[in-house]
Write an enzyme that holds these catalytic residues in place. Sequence first.
Site, PDB file in Angstrom:
ATOM      1  N   LYS A  96       6.512  41.952 -24.213  1.00  0.00           N
ATOM      2  CA  LYS A  96       5.255  42.671 -24.007  1.00  0.00           C
ATOM      3  C   LYS A  96       4.224  41.849 -23.248  1.00  0.00           C
ATOM      4  O   LYS A  96       3.260  42.384 -22.740  1.00  0.00           O
ATOM      5  CB  LYS A  96       4.700  43.239 -25.309  1.00  0.00           C
ATOM      6  CG  LYS A  96       3.860  42.357 -26.158  1.00  0.00           C
ATOM      7  CD  LYS A  96       3.085  43.228 -27.155  1.00  0.00           C
ATOM      8  CE  LYS A  96       2.448  42.375 -28.223  1.00  0.00           C
ATOM      9  NZ  LYS A  96       1.521  43.148 -29.054  1.00  0.00           N
ATOM     10  N   ASP A  97       4.451  40.533 -23.146  1.00  0.00           N
ATOM     11  CA  ASP A  97       3.545  39.691 -22.367  1.00  0.00           C
ATOM     12  C   ASP A  97       3.956  39.579 -20.906  1.00  0.00           C
ATOM     13  O   ASP A  97       3.243  38.957 -20.115  1.00  0.00           O
ATOM     14  CB  ASP A  97       3.467  38.284 -22.979  1.00  0.00           C
ATOM     15  CG  ASP A  97       2.823  38.302 -24.358  1.00  0.00           C
ATOM     16  OD1 ASP A  97       1.948  39.167 -24.586  1.00  0.00           O
ATOM     17  OD2 ASP A  97       3.191  37.472 -25.197  1.00  0.00           O
ATOM     18  N   ARG A 147      -5.487  48.766 -27.315  1.00  0.00           N
ATOM     19  CA  ARG A 147      -4.554  49.806 -27.741  1.00  0.00           C
ATOM     20  C   ARG A 147      -4.640  50.062 -29.243  1.00  0.00           C
ATOM     21  O   ARG A 147      -4.730  51.216 -29.686  1.00  0.00           O
ATOM     22  CB  ARG A 147      -3.132  49.344 -27.362  1.00  0.00           C
ATOM     23  CG  ARG A 147      -1.996  50.169 -27.919  1.00  0.00           C
ATOM     24  CD  ARG A 147      -0.647  49.503 -27.639  1.00  0.00           C
ATOM     25  NE  ARG A 147      -0.534  48.194 -28.282  1.00  0.00           N
ATOM     26  CZ  ARG A 147      -0.205  48.007 -29.549  1.00  0.00           C
ATOM     27  NH1 ARG A 147       0.066  49.036 -30.326  1.00  0.00           N
ATOM     28  NH2 ARG A 147      -0.138  46.789 -30.072  1.00  0.00           N
ATOM     29  N   ARG A 148      -4.636  48.985 -30.031  1.00  0.00           N
ATOM     30  CA  ARG A 148      -4.728  49.162 -31.488  1.00  0.00           C
ATOM     31  C   ARG A 148      -6.085  49.722 -31.875  1.00  0.00           C
ATOM     32  O   ARG A 148      -6.180  50.662 -32.672  1.00  0.00           O
ATOM     33  CB  ARG A 148      -4.524  47.811 -32.193  1.00  0.00           C
ATOM     34  CG  ARG A 148      -3.106  47.298 -32.080  1.00  0.00           C
ATOM     35  CD  ARG A 148      -2.965  45.889 -32.602  1.00  0.00           C
ATOM     36  NE  ARG A 148      -1.598  45.407 -32.412  1.00  0.00           N
ATOM     37  CZ  ARG A 148      -1.271  44.153 -32.166  1.00  0.00           C
ATOM     38  NH1 ARG A 148      -2.202  43.220 -32.074  1.00  0.00           N
ATOM     39  NH2 ARG A 148      -0.008  43.813 -32.006  1.00  0.00           N
ATOM     40  N   ARG A 165      -9.233  36.294 -31.881  1.00  0.00           N
ATOM     41  CA  ARG A 165      -8.337  35.680 -30.906  1.00  0.00           C
ATOM     42  C   ARG A 165      -7.658  34.463 -31.504  1.00  0.00           C
ATOM     43  O   ARG A 165      -7.933  34.058 -32.624  1.00  0.00           O
ATOM     44  CB  ARG A 165      -9.126  35.274 -29.642  1.00  0.00           C
ATOM     45  CG  ARG A 165      -9.238  36.398 -28.623  1.00  0.00           C
ATOM     46  CD  ARG A 165      -7.969  36.534 -27.779  1.00  0.00           C
ATOM     47  NE  ARG A 165      -7.800  35.447 -26.833  1.00  0.00           N
ATOM     48  CZ  ARG A 165      -6.628  34.896 -26.514  1.00  0.00           C
ATOM     49  NH1 ARG A 165      -5.539  35.308 -27.082  1.00  0.00           N
ATOM     50  NH2 ARG A 165      -6.557  33.930 -25.630  1.00  0.00           N
ATOM     51  N   ARG A 171      -5.200  32.950 -36.332  1.00  0.00           N
ATOM     52  CA  ARG A 171      -5.700  34.236 -36.830  1.00  0.00           C
ATOM     53  C   ARG A 171      -5.569  34.352 -38.344  1.00  0.00           C
ATOM     54  O   ARG A 171      -6.481  34.819 -39.018  1.00  0.00           O
ATOM     55  CB  ARG A 171      -4.945  35.386 -36.176  1.00  0.00           C
ATOM     56  CG  ARG A 171      -5.327  35.551 -34.737  1.00  0.00           C
ATOM     57  CD  ARG A 171      -4.702  36.783 -34.142  1.00  0.00           C
ATOM     58  NE  ARG A 171      -4.767  36.670 -32.699  1.00  0.00           N
ATOM     59  CZ  ARG A 171      -4.748  37.698 -31.869  1.00  0.00           C
ATOM     60  NH1 ARG A 171      -4.645  38.919 -32.338  1.00  0.00           N
ATOM     61  NH2 ARG A 171      -4.817  37.504 -30.580  1.00  0.00           N
ATOM     62  N   CYS A 259      -1.319  44.428 -19.022  1.00  0.00           N
ATOM     63  CA  CYS A 259      -0.952  44.138 -20.404  1.00  0.00           C
ATOM     64  C   CYS A 259      -2.129  44.378 -21.343  1.00  0.00           C
ATOM     65  O   CYS A 259      -2.027  44.205 -22.539  1.00  0.00           O
ATOM     66  CB  CYS A 259      -0.411  42.720 -20.554  1.00  0.00           C
ATOM     67  SG  CYS A 259      -1.668  41.451 -20.462  1.00  0.00           S
TER      68      CYS A 259
HETATM   69  C1  DPM Z   1      -0.247  41.822 -25.617  1.00  0.00           C
HETATM   70  C2  DPM Z   1      -1.140  42.349 -26.568  1.00  0.00           C
HETATM   71  C3  DPM Z   1      -1.184  41.409 -27.624  1.00  0.00           C
HETATM   72  C4  DPM Z   1      -0.315  40.328 -27.268  1.00  0.00           C
HETATM   73  C5  DPM Z   1      -1.891  43.672 -26.425  1.00  0.00           C
HETATM   74  C6  DPM Z   1      -1.404  44.756 -27.391  1.00  0.00           C
HETATM   75  C7  DPM Z   1      -2.041  41.508 -28.823  1.00  0.00           C
HETATM   76  C8  DPM Z   1      -3.412  40.962 -28.529  1.00  0.00           C
HETATM   77  C9  DPM Z   1      -4.306  40.867 -29.716  1.00  0.00           C
HETATM   78  C10 DPM Z   1       0.133  42.420 -24.326  1.00  0.00           C
HETATM   79  N1  DPM Z   1       0.230  40.602 -26.046  1.00  0.00           N
HETATM   80  O1  DPM Z   1      -0.478  44.596 -28.194  1.00  0.00           O
HETATM   81  O2  DPM Z   1      -1.996  45.871 -27.349  1.00  0.00           O
HETATM   82  O3  DPM Z   1      -3.943  41.245 -30.852  1.00  0.00           O
HETATM   83  O4  DPM Z   1      -5.414  40.364 -29.513  1.00  0.00           O
HETATM   84  C11 DPM Z   1       1.477  39.037 -28.532  1.00  0.00           C
HETATM   85  C12 DPM Z   1       1.985  39.008 -29.866  1.00  0.00           C
HETATM   86  C13 DPM Z   1       3.400  39.002 -29.750  1.00  0.00           C
HETATM   87  C14 DPM Z   1       3.690  39.002 -28.386  1.00  0.00           C
HETATM   88  C15 DPM Z   1       1.213  38.969 -31.110  1.00  0.00           C
HETATM   89  C16 DPM Z   1       0.817  40.340 -31.668  1.00  0.00           C
HETATM   90  C17 DPM Z   1       4.459  38.936 -30.845  1.00  0.00           C
HETATM   91  C18 DPM Z   1       5.217  40.237 -31.051  1.00  0.00           C
HETATM   92  C19 DPM Z   1       6.220  40.625 -29.982  1.00  0.00           C
HETATM   93  C20 DPM Z   1       0.015  39.066 -28.068  1.00  0.00           C
HETATM   94  N2  DPM Z   1       2.507  38.990 -27.685  1.00  0.00           N
HETATM   95  O5  DPM Z   1       0.769  41.348 -30.954  1.00  0.00           O
HETATM   96  O6  DPM Z   1       0.535  40.389 -32.886  1.00  0.00           O
HETATM   97  O7  DPM Z   1       7.174  39.882 -29.689  1.00  0.00           O
HETATM   98  O8  DPM Z   1       6.080  41.728 -29.464  1.00  0.00           O
END
Ligand code: DPM
Length: 358
Positions: A96-97, A147-148, A165, A171, A259
């Site tokens: 997702k990143d 999104r959330r 953050r 966190r 993203c």
């Molecule tokens: C991206 C988002 C977030 C990450 C945006 C989203 C969360 C950002 C936040 C694109 N990347 O989800 O709407 O909460 O401020 C990220 C996490 C993981 C990968 C951590 C998480 C782990 C889970 C995975 C950060 N990137 O979302 O809790 O492998 O998908």
Amino acid sequence: MDGPFKYIREGNGKVSRVIRMGTRKSQLARIQTDSVASTLKELYPDVHLEIVAMSTIGDKILDTALSKIGEKSLFTKELENALERNEVDIVVHSLKDLPTSLPPGFTIGAILQRENPHDAVVLHPKNAGLTLDSLPEKSVIGTSSLRRAAQLKKRFPQLEFENIRGNLNTRLKKLDEKDDYAAIILAAAGLKRMGWENRISQILGPEDCMYAVGQGALAVEVRAQDKDILEMVSVLHHPDTVLRCISERAFLKQLEGGCSVPVAVHTEVKESKLYLTGAVYSLDGADCLKDTMQTCVEIDNKVSESTPECVHVAVTANSISSSALDAAEKLGMDLANVLLNKGAKDILTTARKLNDAR
Ligand code: DPM
């Protein structure tokens, strides 16, 4: 030995290539890289794997909301530079990143079986036993995902949402040791990989909060020209996950979403059919465009040696039937076009402008 690659001479005189895996220094990134390394080690006991850890911009800027940092591919750029300079051969990311288009010369050579893709609620210990429905009014929920926040504001209007953050460790510390947040929202997959599944008090289903494109899946990024490495990692592909994620990424790409836009998805593969639900939201969740479409994806594992290599939303998956990959990509584009025709562009443009102005 000359050339860009590193080799090692073994006891028996045999020379073999050393495969270097680049990783960010965060604990989650290390765990993810180590898990792919141990799978590769099992599949290829003779290869020499080395892990190279480095920090990225995303790890250094911990106080700014992800959606406010202009730099695209925040967590991936330095690792890609190292790939380009042949300092590493493989980089493991959370899919997702990874942007839907990669810079020329890079490709996603494997997408591994998806973990639980849903978001999870982690409560402040004092709120043990409560849910988003039963938390007191005006409780503050920490998330910096647009999104959330968009989906949850609509669904739980009695709650308040604030940015949080930092990496997962930071966190959880901010949640537990201060009184700022009643709960935070995190991806279940990351919590599980960190061994913190016991902190999950509630998994959010699609009616509460749909997940991000690619959430819960690990991706292996490699140099597109490095055929040996591409072939080596291709066995890691999980066909159902690949098809789901290609449709999700094509959906996001067609919407021209990055993203950090309020875009969410839900996918399923059932009886050779791929189902994609996709949605775009205004920042407060009040405006929402959402639809579901399906397509046929025969996963016959037929490897057609003759078809030229083709790439779908930056993913190279020659071991999976190209007609299924094409269908998955088309599904994502078609669904995006349906939403674009209903005005998705306006919703996303406004969301982007408002977020930039905050
Ligand atoms: C991206 C988002 C977030 C990450 C945006 C989203 C969360 C950002 C936040 C694109 N990347 O989800 O709407 O909460 O401020 C990220 C996490 C993981 C990968 C951590 C998480 C782990 C889970 C995975 C950060 N990137 O979302 O809790 O492998 O998908």
